[in-house]
Design a protein around this motif. Structure first.
Motif, mmCIF file in Angstrom:
data_model
loop_
_atom_site.group_PDB
_atom_site.id
_atom_site.type_symbol
_atom_site.label_atom_id
_atom_site.label_comp_id
_atom_site.label_asym_id
_atom_site.label_seq_id
_atom_site.Cartn_x
_atom_site.Cartn_y
_atom_site.Cartn_z
ATOM 1 N N VAL A 5 10.409 107.324 6.708
ATOM 2 C CA VAL A 5 10.876 105.806 6.851
ATOM 3 C C VAL A 5 12.252 106.060 7.418
ATOM 4 O O VAL A 5 13.302 106.475 7.050
ATOM 5 C CB VAL A 5 10.969 105.467 5.449
ATOM 6 N N ASN A 6 12.099 105.020 8.501
ATOM 7 C CA ASN A 6 13.390 104.761 9.323
ATOM 8 C C ASN A 6 14.158 103.593 8.736
ATOM 9 O O ASN A 6 13.641 102.802 7.776
ATOM 10 C CB ASN A 6 12.806 104.057 10.503
ATOM 11 N N THR A 7 15.454 103.413 9.099
ATOM 12 C CA THR A 7 16.290 102.343 8.530
ATOM 13 C C THR A 7 16.805 101.478 9.469
ATOM 14 O O THR A 7 17.182 101.992 10.584
ATOM 15 C CB THR A 7 17.598 103.082 7.892
ATOM 16 N N VAL A 8 16.589 100.128 9.102
ATOM 17 C CA VAL A 8 17.477 99.033 10.120
ATOM 18 C C VAL A 8 18.579 98.624 9.310
ATOM 19 O O VAL A 8 18.582 98.181 8.498
ATOM 20 C CB VAL A 8 16.167 97.897 10.121
ATOM 21 N N LEU A 9 19.721 99.039 10.118
ATOM 22 C CA LEU A 9 21.096 98.657 9.573
ATOM 23 C C LEU A 9 21.383 97.118 9.689
ATOM 24 O O LEU A 9 21.094 96.356 10.716
ATOM 25 C CB LEU A 9 22.090 99.546 10.230
ATOM 26 N N ASP A 10 21.730 96.620 8.714
ATOM 27 C CA ASP A 10 21.980 95.095 8.558
ATOM 28 C C ASP A 10 23.426 94.855 7.928
ATOM 29 O O ASP A 10 23.348 94.919 6.703
ATOM 30 C CB ASP A 10 20.790 94.423 7.659
ATOM 31 N N TYR A 11 24.224 94.570 8.630
ATOM 32 C CA TYR A 11 25.596 94.206 8.260
ATOM 33 C C TYR A 11 25.527 92.912 7.433
ATOM 34 O O TYR A 11 25.384 91.875 8.194
ATOM 35 C CB TYR A 11 26.672 94.290 9.490
ATOM 36 N N GLY A 12 25.351 92.920 6.175
ATOM 37 C CA GLY A 12 25.021 91.608 5.580
ATOM 38 C C GLY A 12 25.966 90.515 5.405
ATOM 39 O O GLY A 12 25.569 89.656 4.906
ATOM 40 N N VAL A 13 27.136 90.424 6.071
ATOM 41 C CA VAL A 13 28.226 89.357 5.868
ATOM 42 C C VAL A 13 27.576 88.136 6.425
ATOM 43 O O VAL A 13 27.186 88.289 7.918
ATOM 44 C CB VAL A 13 29.704 89.886 6.153
ATOM 45 N N GLU A 14 27.771 87.201 5.800
ATOM 46 C CA GLU A 14 27.386 85.893 6.483
ATOM 47 C C GLU A 14 28.409 84.696 6.223
ATOM 48 O O GLU A 14 29.283 84.733 5.521
ATOM 49 C CB GLU A 14 25.869 85.394 5.672
ATOM 50 N N GLY A 15 27.948 83.715 7.046
ATOM 51 C CA GLY A 15 28.620 82.446 6.614
ATOM 52 C C GLY A 15 30.204 82.525 6.954
ATOM 53 O O GLY A 15 30.914 81.717 6.552
ATOM 54 N N LYS A 16 30.619 83.298 8.060
ATOM 55 C CA LYS A 16 31.893 83.410 8.559
ATOM 56 C C LYS A 16 32.254 82.198 9.803
ATOM 57 O O LYS A 16 31.051 82.010 10.486
ATOM 58 C CB LYS A 16 32.355 84.716 8.913
#
Ligand SMILES: Cc1cc2nc3c(=O)[nH]c(=O)nc-3n(C[C@H](O)[C@H](O)[C@H](O)COP(=O)(O)OP(=O)(O)OC[C@H]3O[C@@H](n4cnc5c(N)ncnc54)[C@H](O)[C@@H]3O)c2cc1C
Length: 396
Positions: A93-104
């Protein structure tokens, strides 16, 4: 050859949770048991929101880190995600990296997000289990500017200049992705900012998707107009000689869309029923597979039937399971029965792994909790599968 439904057993919990040790499995059961209570999620998210707004983040962070955060997120920093992505990799299983910081909203934050995404691309290049990085463009430029562009409104001089800076920023990210051969998924958000995202991703694809799919736009099929948009975009890309990249999702902002449409007095862009969303979603899968040379599709869903339709079609058409233009993706902490059984059966499958400081990913965690309580049946299934595996391992 036609795949029979039984060729992939999505109920196989042994494969689904092989990557989890007993402690992790029991923790997941505990969390899903809690999330199952609608009233608890409502009260919990409202209290957490209030505490965060009044600067009392510490108790929220302390409470979330070993629980909901540990189930749905990879860690504070990129380096923290290595162990989990290597573990996923052991099971194909591969990983999709998601920098989860929002609303800036500040230039400083946008610069920080750019650096984080560039770091993630470099990091992915060095890690064979990570081949995709995802990004929310609202983390890179102001929502307000996107809204204006969506409505074809003129930007002020300073907005023009901010937009130009943002375009340069986004292009640097796309260029780095192309140079390192790492795909870049652009998430879809609210419909009232989608047009500029469509235009931006299209022009980036024109530049970087000539030989292989690097840039992917996201198509939300709960929106009535998106199936035809998708079909047209693929045709236009073909004419211009590049591969259209599409992550297809049902869509995560249904309530927000309905509320705004009502407030502003326009027709709700969301499909009339779940059945209509499902029909368009499955049609998008069929269209993607029928045009597999012209479009690369990421089937991003927790819906078992959609996954089965795709696997059946691929086999019926004699398309190899690991074709580089088709892959399946689910969010970390959800639908492991799909991801790990798809990978076990030779399909390309990945996990979306958000990472970032706990206090910054709270909006994402709240969405996961709310989504899982509001979608009928989903959580029951998740919990039932975890409980089945706990029983199989005789951990009761
Ligand atoms: C890897 C991955 C990436 C994602 N990226 C994004 C993204 O970039 N942008 C985004 O918006 N979402 C994204 N999502 C979330 C996604 O849009 C869905 O909210 C979520 O996956 C649930 O849909 P489903 O296909 O998994 O399953 P299902 O449980 O079968 O479908 C639930 C979905 O159906 C739709 N629906 C439910 N009831 C109705 C109704 N009455 N009328 C019309 N439609 C209805 C809604 O979209 C709801 O979320 C992503 C999901 C995954 C797995």
């Amino acid at each position: 050859m036609t795949t029979r439904k039984s060729d992939i057993d999505f109920d196989n919990t042994e494969y689904a949770f092989e990557y989890k040790n007993n402690f992790e499995l029991k923790r997941a059961q505990f969390i899903f048991n809690l999330i199952n209570f609608n009233w608890l999620v409502k009260a919990g998210t409202s209290i957490a929101n209030k505490m965060m707004q009044s600067g009392l983040s510490f108790p929220v962070v302390v409470g979330m880190r070993p629980t909901i955060y540990a189930v749905f997120c990879g860690g504070d920093e990129l380096e923290d995600t290595v162990e989990i992505s290597n573990n996923f990799g052991k099971y194909g299983v591969n990983t999709v990296l998601d920098y989860g910081v929002e609303g800036k909203e500040s230039e400083q934050d946008f610069k920080k997000t750019e650096n984080e995404i560039l770091k993630a691309i470099e990091f992915a290049k060095k890690n064979k289990n990570i081949s995709i990085v995802c990004s929310k463009f609202t983390g890179l430029l102001k929502m307000e500017i996107l809204e204006k562009l969506n409505e074809n409104k003129e930007l002020t001089i300073s907005e023009e200049s901010e937009y130009k800076t943002a375009i340069e920023r986004i292009d640097r990210i796309a260029a780095a992705a192309a140079k390192n051969e790492i795909s870049l998924f652009v998430d879809a958000e609210e419909s009232w900012i989608q047009k500029p995202l469509d235009d931006l991703t299209f022009s980036l694809m024109e530049k970087y998707n000539k030989k292989q799919p690097i840039i992917y736009n996201t198509i939300q099929l709960y929106n009535k107009s998106r199936l035809s948009f998708f079909k047209n975009a693929v045709e236009m890309a073909k004419e211009k000689g590049f591969i259209y990249g599409a992550k297809i999702v049902r869509g995560a902002y249904m309530e927000k869309e309905a509320k705004r449409a009502k407030q502003k007095g326009y027709e709700n862009p969301i499909q009339k029923s779940k059945k209509d969303t499902d029909a368009d979603y499955n049609e998008a899968i069929k269209f993607g597979i029928a045009h597999i040379n012209d479009v690369a599709v990421c089937i991003a869903t927790h819906n078992e039937e959609s996954c089965l339709i795709a696997t059946q079609l691929l086999q019926e058409k004699g398309i190899k399971k690991n074709h580089p233009h088709i892959h399946f993706s689910q969010l970390m902490g959800m639908s492991d029965n799909l991801t790990f059984n798809l990978a076990k059966n030779g399909f390309v499958a990945s996990k979306y792994m958000p990472y970032g400081p706990v206090k910054d990913v709270i909006p994402y965690l709240i969405r996961r909790a709310q989504e899982n309580t509001s979608v009928s049946g989903q959580m029951g299934r998740e919990l039932a599968l975890i409980s089945k595996e706990i029983k199989r391992r005789k951990l009761l």
